[in-house]
Enzyme design. Sequence first.
Site, PDB file in Angstrom:
ATOM      1  N   LYS A  78     -39.255  17.542  27.041  1.00 37.78           N
ATOM      2  CA  LYS A  78     -38.787  17.233  25.821  1.00 37.78           C
ATOM      3  C   LYS A  78     -37.507  16.141  26.188  1.00 37.78           C
ATOM      4  O   LYS A  78     -36.957  16.206  26.996  1.00 37.78           O
ATOM      5  CB  LYS A  78     -38.004  18.488  25.214  1.00 37.78           C
ATOM      6  CG  LYS A  78     -37.359  18.453  24.045  1.00 37.78           C
ATOM      7  CD  LYS A  78     -36.786  19.818  23.482  1.00 37.78           C
ATOM      8  CE  LYS A  78     -36.090  19.607  22.196  1.00 37.78           C
ATOM      9  NZ  LYS A  78     -35.533  20.961  21.693  1.00 37.78           N
ATOM     10  N   SER A 153     -36.638  22.504  17.250  1.00 38.36           N
ATOM     11  CA  SER A 153     -36.365  21.108  17.584  1.00 38.36           C
ATOM     12  C   SER A 153     -37.386  20.641  18.774  1.00 38.36           C
ATOM     13  O   SER A 153     -37.188  19.378  19.088  1.00 38.36           O
ATOM     14  CB  SER A 153     -34.883  20.805  18.157  1.00 38.36           C
ATOM     15  OG  SER A 153     -34.734  21.557  19.201  1.00 38.36           O
ATOM     16  N   SER A 177     -36.090  27.121  18.620  1.00 40.13           N
ATOM     17  CA  SER A 177     -36.696  25.729  18.826  1.00 40.13           C
ATOM     18  C   SER A 177     -37.796  25.612  19.901  1.00 40.13           C
ATOM     19  O   SER A 177     -38.390  24.651  19.984  1.00 40.13           O
ATOM     20  CB  SER A 177     -35.488  24.643  19.458  1.00 40.13           C
ATOM     21  OG  SER A 177     -34.472  24.774  18.443  1.00 40.13           O
TER      22      SER A 177
END
Length: 248
Positions: A78, A153, A177
């Site tokens: 990420k 996210s 997330s």
Amino acid sequence: MQQLWRLPAVTVVDMLQRQQVTPLQLVEASEARWKETEPLINAMPITCWERAKEKARQMQHPANPPRGYLYGLPVAVKDLTAVKGLPFTRGSLLYKDVIADFDDALVQRLEQQGAIIVGKTNTPEMGAGSQTYNKLFGTTVTPWDTSKTAGGSSGGSAAAVAVGQVWLATGTDFGGSLRNPASYCGVVGMRNSVGVVPQDEGPDGDEAAARSSPAWRLRSVSGLLARSTADLALGLDALAGTHEGDQL
């Protein structure tokens, strides 16, 4: 070989260990699947295929691999996590030209455990929000219905795993997330306990240090997304452990 993406991570790692497939073949299969699907979902806007192929060619395994060793499995990280030599944008125009000059503890662990990083996944700006879009890279969608959000996210990681671009991808979780995008993309995400997966502050003066402080990290954790609980367990075996840069 391009259909390798359909196999579970546990199967692929077993094949790697038995030398039935090579790390380079897996990187190439991952790249082929990314080319096929990325225009539809926008999950992994930052890639490093040539670097990954070179690492695959040079990979040498330890004589006595540790628990959770991945033998050259391609993974994605990420874009809230620093990977040395790759863009570290945090999904923000403010950092669009920043190249990380250090590896996060999580990245160090992955590479020590035989993973090959092939790219970085999309995230909302600074990871803020339960969705995945930003002005730098645009919107990530779920591969099950490309008119719908991938959640957030860690939506880029969830979508990349769901569609088979990679077998495992990292994420972070403050208030859902990892879990929210897993549910939107039909994969598995678990908020592991604080301290299971190492994180660190990076170099002195790095702006990420404030968010990496012990007080913040009693709430925020790094973890993984996978297509099954068995694959997630495999990845956590690789990541879990102590690290000198992580006080927790």
